[in-house]
Design an enzyme around this catalytic site. Sequence first.
Site, PDB file in Angstrom:
ATOM      1  N   GLY A 148       3.452   7.329   0.144  1.00 13.56           N
ATOM      2  CA  GLY A 148       3.827   8.210  -1.235  1.00 13.56           C
ATOM      3  C   GLY A 148       3.425   7.549  -2.487  1.00 13.56           C
ATOM      4  CB  ALA A 149       2.038   8.683  -5.592  1.00 12.23           C
ATOM      5  CG  ASN A 151       3.822  11.552  -9.209  1.00 14.73           C
ATOM      6  OD1 ASN A 151       3.997  11.379  -8.085  1.00 14.73           O
ATOM      7  ND2 ASN A 151       3.105  12.445  -9.709  1.00 14.73           N
ATOM      8  N   PRO A 175       7.230   4.490   0.957  1.00 17.26           N
ATOM      9  CG  PRO A 175       9.432   4.085   0.092  1.00 17.26           C
ATOM     10  CD  PRO A 175       8.634   3.977   1.328  1.00 17.26           C
ATOM     11  CB  SER A 176       5.265   4.260  -4.751  1.00 14.06           C
ATOM     12  OG  SER A 176       4.919   3.327  -5.728  1.00 14.06           O
ATOM     13  CD  GLU A 227      -4.647   4.826  -8.573  1.00 22.28           C
ATOM     14  OE1 GLU A 227      -5.663   4.248  -8.542  1.00 22.28           O
ATOM     15  OE2 GLU A 227      -3.736   4.432  -9.737  1.00 22.28           O
ATOM     16  N   GLY A 229      -9.231   6.290  -5.377  1.00 16.43           N
ATOM     17  CA  GLY A 229      -9.860   5.095  -4.929  1.00 16.43           C
ATOM     18  C   GLY A 229      -9.032   4.697  -3.463  1.00 16.43           C
ATOM     19  CG  LEU A 242     -11.996   9.014  15.795  1.00 17.12           C
ATOM     20  CD1 LEU A 242     -12.666   9.468  17.032  1.00 17.12           C
ATOM     21  CD2 LEU A 242     -12.910   9.665  14.471  1.00 17.12           C
ATOM     22  CD  GLU A 248      -2.018  17.382  -1.107  1.00 17.31           C
ATOM     23  OE1 GLU A 248      -2.258  17.595  -2.409  1.00 17.31           O
ATOM     24  OE2 GLU A 248      -2.114  18.144  -0.514  1.00 17.31           O
ATOM     25  CB  CYS A 282      -1.687  14.815  -9.215  1.00 16.69           C
ATOM     26  SG  CYS A 282      -0.471  16.274  -8.313  1.00 16.69           S
ATOM     27  N   GLY A 457      -9.113  15.807  -2.694  1.00 14.60           N
ATOM     28  CA  GLY A 457      -8.086  15.699  -1.510  1.00 14.60           C
ATOM     29  C   GLY A 457      -8.858  16.599  -0.233  1.00 14.60           C
ATOM     30  CD  GLU A 461       1.885  17.030   0.857  1.00 11.11           C
ATOM     31  OE1 GLU A 461       1.816  17.096  -0.371  1.00 11.11           O
ATOM     32  OE2 GLU A 461       2.017  16.124   1.539  1.00 11.11           O
TER      33      GLU A 461
HETATM   34  P1  NAD Z   1      -1.918   4.441  -5.581  1.00 11.02           P
HETATM   35  O1  NAD Z   1      -2.965   4.919  -5.121  1.00 11.02           O
HETATM   36  O2  NAD Z   1      -1.913   3.117  -6.331  1.00 11.02           O
HETATM   37  O3  NAD Z   1      -0.584   4.184  -4.347  1.00 11.02           O
HETATM   38  C1  NAD Z   1      -0.239   5.351  -3.714  1.00 11.02           C
HETATM   39  C2  NAD Z   1       0.367   4.514  -2.484  1.00 11.02           C
HETATM   40  O4  NAD Z   1      -0.398   4.059  -1.608  1.00 11.02           O
HETATM   41  C3  NAD Z   1       1.361   3.706  -2.736  1.00 11.02           C
HETATM   42  O5  NAD Z   1       2.413   3.917  -1.781  1.00 11.02           O
HETATM   43  C4  NAD Z   1       0.645   2.321  -2.393  1.00 11.02           C
HETATM   44  O6  NAD Z   1       1.862   1.176  -1.951  1.00 11.02           O
HETATM   45  C5  NAD Z   1      -0.102   2.954  -1.240  1.00 11.02           C
HETATM   46  N1  NAD Z   1      -1.331   1.910  -1.150  1.00 11.02           N
HETATM   47  C6  NAD Z   1      -2.023   1.183  -1.950  1.00 11.02           C
HETATM   48  N2  NAD Z   1      -3.282   0.554  -1.686  1.00 11.02           N
HETATM   49  C7  NAD Z   1      -3.188   1.055  -0.327  1.00 11.02           C
HETATM   50  C8  NAD Z   1      -4.018   0.791   0.996  1.00 11.02           C
HETATM   51  N3  NAD Z   1      -5.260   0.012   0.781  1.00 11.02           N
HETATM   52  N4  NAD Z   1      -3.675   1.497   2.136  1.00 11.02           N
HETATM   53  C9  NAD Z   1      -2.422   2.115   2.387  1.00 11.02           C
HETATM   54  N5  NAD Z   1      -1.700   2.341   1.076  1.00 11.02           N
HETATM   55  C10 NAD Z   1      -2.074   1.680   0.245  1.00 11.02           C
HETATM   56  O7  NAD Z   1      -1.125   5.692  -6.240  1.00 11.02           O
HETATM   57  P2  NAD Z   1      -0.018   5.583  -7.341  1.00 11.02           P
HETATM   58  O8  NAD Z   1      -0.282   4.915  -8.627  1.00 11.02           O
HETATM   59  O9  NAD Z   1       1.111   5.367  -6.624  1.00 11.02           O
HETATM   60  O10 NAD Z   1      -0.046   7.285  -7.770  1.00 11.02           O
HETATM   61  C11 NAD Z   1      -0.560   7.892  -8.919  1.00 11.02           C
HETATM   62  C12 NAD Z   1      -1.774   8.705  -8.148  1.00 11.02           C
HETATM   63  O11 NAD Z   1      -1.263   9.607  -7.358  1.00 11.02           O
HETATM   64  C13 NAD Z   1      -2.374   9.524  -9.171  1.00 11.02           C
HETATM   65  O12 NAD Z   1      -4.023   9.418  -9.185  1.00 11.02           O
HETATM   66  C14 NAD Z   1      -2.241  10.873  -8.980  1.00 11.02           C
HETATM   67  O13 NAD Z   1      -3.024  11.743  -9.471  1.00 11.02           O
HETATM   68  C15 NAD Z   1      -1.914  10.779  -7.399  1.00 11.02           C
HETATM   69  N6  NAD Z   1      -1.040  12.074  -6.912  1.00 11.02           N
HETATM   70  C16 NAD Z   1      -1.462  13.092  -6.200  1.00 11.02           C
HETATM   71  C17 NAD Z   1      -0.786  14.010  -5.938  1.00 11.02           C
HETATM   72  C18 NAD Z   1      -1.568  15.344  -5.330  1.00 11.02           C
HETATM   73  O14 NAD Z   1      -0.419  15.992  -4.554  1.00 11.02           O
HETATM   74  N7  NAD Z   1      -2.473  15.548  -5.202  1.00 11.02           N
HETATM   75  C19 NAD Z   1       0.767  14.013  -6.118  1.00 11.02           C
HETATM   76  C20 NAD Z   1       1.214  12.885  -6.874  1.00 11.02           C
HETATM   77  C21 NAD Z   1       0.317  11.864  -7.299  1.00 11.02           C
END
Ligand code: NAD
Length: 487
Positions: A148-149, A151, A175-176, A227, A229, A242, A248, A282, A457, A461
């Site tokens: 999870g992210a 926000n 979770p984040s 994100e 990336g 696989l 998202e 997002c 994405g 969901e």
């Molecule tokens: P982030 O990509 O930095 O982190 C997201 C999650 O990934 C965190 O739990 C983090 O610990 C984990 N993570 C980090 N590196 C990883 C790796 N190499 N392998 C596996 N997990 C890893 O994103 P964030 O800063 O927490 O959230 C903000 C971003 O999320 C924004 O870009 C936003 O647009 C996006 N977002 C998208 C949606 C959607 O539904 N499309 C919803 C909410 C947020």
Amino acid sequence: MTTPVYENFINGHFLKNQTGDTFAVKNPATDEVIYHVEIADEFIQNAAIESAKQGFAAWSAMTPIERSRILLKAVAILRDRNDELAKVEVLDTGKPWQEAECVDVETGADVIEYFAGLAPAQVGQQQMVGNDFYYTRKEPLGICAGIGAWNYPLQIACWKSGPALAAGNAVIFKPSEETPLGAIKLAEIFIEAGVPAGVFNVVQGASEVGQWLTANPNIEKVSFTGEVGTGKKVMASAAGSLKDVTMELGGKSPLLVFDDADVSQAVSAAMLGNFYTQGEICTNCTRIYVHKNVYQQFIDELKTRTEQNIIAGDPMDPEVNLGALISKKHQELVLGYIDKGIQEGATLLTGGKALSPVSAPNGYFVEPTVFVDCKDDMTIVKEEIFGPVMSVLVFDDEDDVIQRANDTHLGLAAGVFTKDIQRAHRVIHQLQAGICWINSYGNSPAEMPVGGYKQSGIGRENGIETLDHYTQTKSIYVGMSNIESPF
Ligand code: NAD
């Protein structure tokens, strides 16, 4: 004063790690450490897999209607504890209480309720082929990982666990590391509701723990929110075994305001789509394209309402409608984008600085910021900022603005404001985005599938189709006559 330390949640209870490693979580509105969390070490990781295997065996053996009944109990508990859970979200994220109190828990509960209702309705097919026939079964995938992210921490945990559990899977959720408490609360609620131990496990940590989940061969699917990336790294790692993926990711979504639009409504949408959750959403419409005939009216009203109606401060104060950004680092990143906007020639209509409200002087606040005189190639117009920063652009031709709106590698959301019903649909059908609104912005009910086009994405969901993303189809051929064999 000592702060609490939360352990990982495995097999229905808290489990201590062996390394003793922890990380600290701060309240973004006060800059104070509010609790610590143990990192999932190898011992916890192994225990999580064993737990999820046992959880899956028990849960997938239950009938869908039994699973549904238990999930509906969890929904009732979520709603009963709305205020306690909303407070957890406010302290973890810095978002205003007035939002969390009526959105975060409720929209999470709605999605679990929706999928609990759908679970018993999932059916396979049957078809005659000559005298023989085949039928199909929708079977769960096994162990699914959710990442999870920060926000909407509890909502994201609900949106991922709802369809996964309804379909009979077990979940390991990470979770984040910025907002780890909401998922723990959800895990406790599932146990209280009667979900068997091991069906929903919570592991804590940052990217290393995420990487372990994406690489682990016992896990069949990863549903990731974060994100672009990071999403690419998750998908590359998941490819090693696989795994199925749902992604998202981020956006840079356009809102098109035509000259026949209700301008006040369009301003409301633009403000909601840039300042709600202090801009950390997002789907935000961070590129607002306004027709030249209503441009002046639009920015005059936008400036007045932004300067008069936004109240920043202690997020727990019910009057406050602009909270703190998630971290000092993120605040600096957002302020850096604002500097870049100024350097590249955009004009600040309002905002642009860090804020230090009297009721929360140490919080990571940024003023609601609007740039005008923006050009399509400016950094603030091209890159996701994830803060309260809006870019306004002018247009005068429908085809041209559609082309400009689509000129991005992202495609999460888009919106159109116009009173011309044919133009509304004509334009929205040409916008390359997965989540679109006409004369509205941001609503995302459980029934509506959401997800991104292009690099925003993969998969969806919510909505009926999401259950399919958590099941696999087994085809069974049944012979009704003797086999004809040349041997
Ligand atoms: P982030 O990509 O930095 O982190 C997201 C999650 O990934 C965190 O739990 C983090 O610990 C984990 N993570 C980090 N590196 C990883 C790796 N190499 N392998 C596996 N997990 C890893 O994103 P964030 O800063 O927490 O959230 C903000 C971003 O999320 C924004 O870009 C936003 O647009 C996006 N977002 C998208 C949606 C959607 O539904 N499309 C919803 C909410 C947020």
